[in-house]
Design a protein around this motif. Sequence first.
Motif, mmCIF file in Angstrom:
data_model
loop_
_atom_site.group_PDB
_atom_site.id
_atom_site.type_symbol
_atom_site.label_atom_id
_atom_site.label_comp_id
_atom_site.label_asym_id
_atom_site.label_seq_id
_atom_site.Cartn_x
_atom_site.Cartn_y
_atom_site.Cartn_z
ATOM 1 N N ASP A 259 0.874 -1.403 -0.034
ATOM 2 C CA ASP A 259 -0.036 0.062 -0.069
ATOM 3 C C ASP A 259 0.739 1.396 0.011
ATOM 4 O O ASP A 259 0.436 2.355 -0.767
ATOM 5 C CB ASP A 259 -1.162 -0.152 1.229
ATOM 6 N N GLN B 147 2.381 1.758 -3.439
ATOM 7 C CA GLN B 147 1.177 2.307 -4.339
ATOM 8 C C GLN B 147 1.006 3.767 -4.231
ATOM 9 O O GLN B 147 0.539 4.627 -5.052
ATOM 10 C CB GLN B 147 -0.022 1.457 -4.398
ATOM 11 N N ALA B 148 0.785 4.102 -2.776
ATOM 12 C CA ALA B 148 0.836 5.647 -2.546
ATOM 13 C C ALA B 148 1.728 6.391 -3.000
ATOM 14 O O ALA B 148 1.416 7.442 -3.528
ATOM 15 C CB ALA B 148 0.710 5.597 -0.954
ATOM 16 N N SER C 299 -6.271 7.447 1.719
ATOM 17 C CA SER C 299 -6.822 6.212 2.118
ATOM 18 C C SER C 299 -5.803 4.975 2.197
ATOM 19 O O SER C 299 -5.747 4.372 3.250
ATOM 20 C CB SER C 299 -8.008 5.922 1.279
ATOM 21 N N LEU C 300 -4.829 5.092 1.502
ATOM 22 C CA LEU C 300 -3.725 4.244 1.278
ATOM 23 C C LEU C 300 -2.578 4.227 2.712
ATOM 24 O O LEU C 300 -2.325 3.388 3.228
ATOM 25 C CB LEU C 300 -2.912 4.188 0.152
#
Length: 199
Positions: free
Chosen positions: A151, A154-155, A183-184
């Motif tokens: 995560d 990805q962020a 949100s991540l």
Amino acid sequence: MMLMEETEVAQAALPLAAFRAHLRQGTGFAEDGLQDVVLESFLRAAVSAIEARTGKILLKRDFRLTLASWRDATGQAMPVAPVDAVTGVAVLDRDGVERVVDPALYRLERDSQRPRLVPVAALLPVVPQGGSVVIAFQAGMGANFDALPADMRQAVMLLAAHYYEYRDETGLSAGCMPFGVTSLIERYRTVRMLGGGAA
């Protein structure tokens, strides 16, 4: 309190090729690496912004924390996490004369949110009036980008792409961060309890 980076993130630790693929940039051309300097700057900016928002250091590097006094002599909370190792503690008097503290007198209390430097005996060493204490330490989730949680990876990609896409936009509000990124990273944000008094 003053926190300084002693080493910067190595270029090899940044996912330039993966970021180019994320942006769907063409490959196989003579100019493939032409934008690497720009892409690297956006990746570094994204890493820094996420670290600032969460209080978590993503890529391992060395830091130096300087304090005028201990907030709590029974245990000093570190300003970032995760901390891998405390590599040295020195007390300076008002004239800047340094005294290295014996590593046998302190230890690192690991914690995913608020790691602490704690004394082996009752209290951390006394900081002279007008003096300071310097803590050298290493912090970070991983030595390279692939070692980060999925995560967080990805962020970083999403935020770096956001910076790239809106690099000419001047109307965005200060501290703007896309919802997908917030949100991540939300679960990594430091939770402060009791008004932060004990932290």
